[in-house]
Scaffold this active site. Structure first.
Site, short mmCIF file in Angstrom:
data_model
loop_
_atom_site.label_atom_id
_atom_site.label_comp_id
_atom_site.label_asym_id
_atom_site.label_seq_id
_atom_site.Cartn_x
_atom_site.Cartn_y
_atom_site.Cartn_z
N GLY A 43 0.77 -1.24 0.00
CA GLY A 43 0.00 0.00 0.00
C GLY A 43 0.80 1.28 0.00
CD GLU A 98 2.15 1.05 7.66
OE1 GLU A 98 1.64 1.03 6.52
OE2 GLU A 98 2.04 0.13 8.45
CG ASP A 99 -1.01 1.77 3.43
OD1 ASP A 99 -0.79 1.51 4.62
OD2 ASP A 99 -1.49 0.92 2.64
CG ASP A 102 -7.36 0.55 11.11
OD1 ASP A 102 -7.99 0.92 12.12
OD2 ASP A 102 -7.91 -0.08 10.20
CE LYS A 130 -9.48 3.51 9.02
NZ LYS A 130 -10.11 2.25 8.53
CG PHE A 151 -12.39 -0.65 4.15
CD1 PHE A 151 -11.54 -1.32 5.01
CD2 PHE A 151 -12.27 -0.86 2.78
CE1 PHE A 151 -10.60 -2.21 4.52
CE2 PHE A 151 -11.34 -1.75 2.29
CZ PHE A 151 -10.49 -2.42 3.16
CB VAL A 152 -9.88 4.73 2.80
CG1 VAL A 152 -10.81 5.70 3.51
CG2 VAL A 152 -8.72 4.36 3.70
NE ARG A 164 -2.53 -3.59 -3.43
CZ ARG A 164 -2.26 -3.53 -2.14
NH1 ARG A 164 -1.95 -2.37 -1.59
NH2 ARG A 164 -2.32 -4.60 -1.38
#
Length: 177
Positions: A43, A98-99, A102, A130, A151-152, A164
């Protein structure tokens, strides 16, 4: 996936502008130091590519692959390293790229794993944060955007390896969720 909806949250232009600002923030903290970026695959790859271009000076990078989601939309809570970095980081100024952060479980594991390798600095740069889902508090030194519990997908983020390639970030909505 008949009733799936993709609702844009951040445009490609907003992402580009924020990454330029993140590059400036990082260079304010490390004006002349060589930097080592470690991107978490898959990601974070698009984010890494754009962040590299936003960072003047000496910058190297490596990749790390972990798994905690599989094909689910929620983490399993079990972090597995699928591919470790190939570079020695002892004494280096390291930034984990990091993308999304969470629950914090994956990042906490990565920080613990990389800290024992004695980098001079170990910082975190994430595109999306998040905090509503945080189970483990982790330091985030450079943050692109903070989002609610959604949720993305897009810009490297996926659902079961799909979406992606979107040039923007969007919320993925399904009636069953």
């Amino acid at each position: 996936m008949l009733d799936t909806q993709i609702v844009p949250l951040f445009t490609a232009e907003q992402i580009s502008q924020r990454i330029s600002a993140l590059g400036a923030e990082i260079r304010r903290d490390f004006p002349t130091e060589p930097l080592m970026l470690i991107a978490v695959l898959k990601g974070a790859a698009p984010f890494l590519a754009d962040l590299l271009r936003a960072l003047p000076g000496e910058v190297t990078y490596d990749f790390l692959a972990v798994s905690s989601y599989g094909s689910e939309t929620k983490t399993t809570g079990i972090v597995r390293i699928l591919k470790d970095i190939d570079t020695q980081i002892e004494g280096k100024h390291v930034i984990i790229v990091e993308d999304i952060v969470d629950t914090g479980l994956t990042l906490a594991y990565l920080l613990e794993t990389l800290n024992v390798r004695h980098p001079a600095h170990l910082k975190v740069c994430c595109l999306l944060d998040k905090p509503a889902r945080r189970q483990k508090e982790v330091p985030i030194d450079y943050r692109g955007f903070e989002i609610d519990d959604r949720f993305v997908v897009g810009y490297g983020l996926d659902w079961d390896e799909k979406y992606r390639n979107l040039p923007f970030i969007a919320e993925l909505k399904q009636p069953a969720w």
